[in-house]
Design an enzyme around this catalytic site. Structure first.
Site: not given
Ligand code: PXP
Length: 243
Positions: A103, A47, A45, A72, A153, A51-52, A12, A192, A9
């Site tokens: 999350t 969102r 992901h 995601e 998941e 935000r990313h 970030h 996670h 992922n």
């Protein structure tokens, strides 16, 4: 033993890029490095608040990276329409709250309205393999199977980020969830909060077919480099799987 897919992922990397509003570091380039280092897939992901990861990042990963994209998303009309356009091979439906840092828990499939089932059906009609991020609760797992998901998941955050003294109990709960998923005919993914210390016990569960790792991996890459971090994760998982 089935192969354990490792999806990296890169959300970030985008967080860091967005901190200065420019184009560096590039999450698509990070995806390329991760796949070259042995990742089986890439997770993004998108969102609601962007935000990313941004829409263009998803389009580019889909177009430029050969490894499968695990997209995601929250089960909203906007995101389902986006996925129908992008047609990622895999989707993971997650709960999303505006104020959360990440999350926070699994989707409550038992209490979800009819839109969740409709979202699963629409995604499957677009040839997307659908997974649902949930707690290791057999009732939730069976509900995910009933609405047509092909995978779940398991939320590993409580195990990986909780007190050390609770780890064995949390692992037993995850193992029971993984067993229930396979019994329900579902693929079992996990993710996670996983780190070098916590991924081995998850990789050792033969029911788990995919792990998704982001925050620790991108953080560790600051010290070790992304290529080395992906390789070290792969080695830890392979050793745990073979043991
Ligand atoms: N799986 C899901 C469904 C997630 O939402 C996240 C966080 O974006 C992850 C896995 C990866 O978690 P982490 O970034 O803590 O490794």
């Amino acid at each position: 033993m089935t192969h354990l897919d490792f999806s990296v992922n890169v959300d970030h990397v985008a967080t860091l890029r967005n901190a200065r509003g420019g184009s560096f570091p590039c999450p698509v380039e990070a995806a390329r490095v991760a796949v070259a280092a042995g990742a089986d897939g890439v997770t993004l992901h998108l969102r609601e608040d962007r935000r990313h990861i941004r829409d263009r990042d998803v389009e580019r990963v889909r177009a430029e990276i050969a490894a499968p994209l695990n997209f995601e998303m929250a089960a909203t009309g906007e995101m389902v329409a986006f996925a129908e356009r992008i047609r990622p091979p895999y989707c993971c439906l997650v709960p999303e709250k505006r104020a959360e840092l990440t999350t926070e828990g699994g989707l409550d499939v038992l209490r979800a309205g009819p839109f969740l089932r409709e979202a699963v059906q629409r995604l499957r009609a677009a040839d997307v393999r659908v997974s649902i991020f949930i707690e290791a609760d057999p009732a939730q797992i069976e509900a995910a199977a009933r609405i047509g998901a092909q995978a779940i998941e398991l939320h590993t955050g409580t195990y990986a980020e909780g007190p050390l003294a609770n780890r064995d109990a949390q692992l037993a709960r995850l193992k029971a969830g993984a067993t229930a998923a396979r019994a329900a005919g579902l693929l079992c993914h996990a993710g996670h909060g996983l780190s070098y210390d916590t991924v081995g016990a998850i990789a050792a569960m033969p029911e788990v077919t995919e792990v998704s790792i982001g925050h620790f991996l991108v953080s560790q890459a600051v010290f070790e480099g992304l290529d080395a971090t992906v390789r070290r994760f792969r080695a830890i998982m392979d050793a745990a799987r073979a043991a």
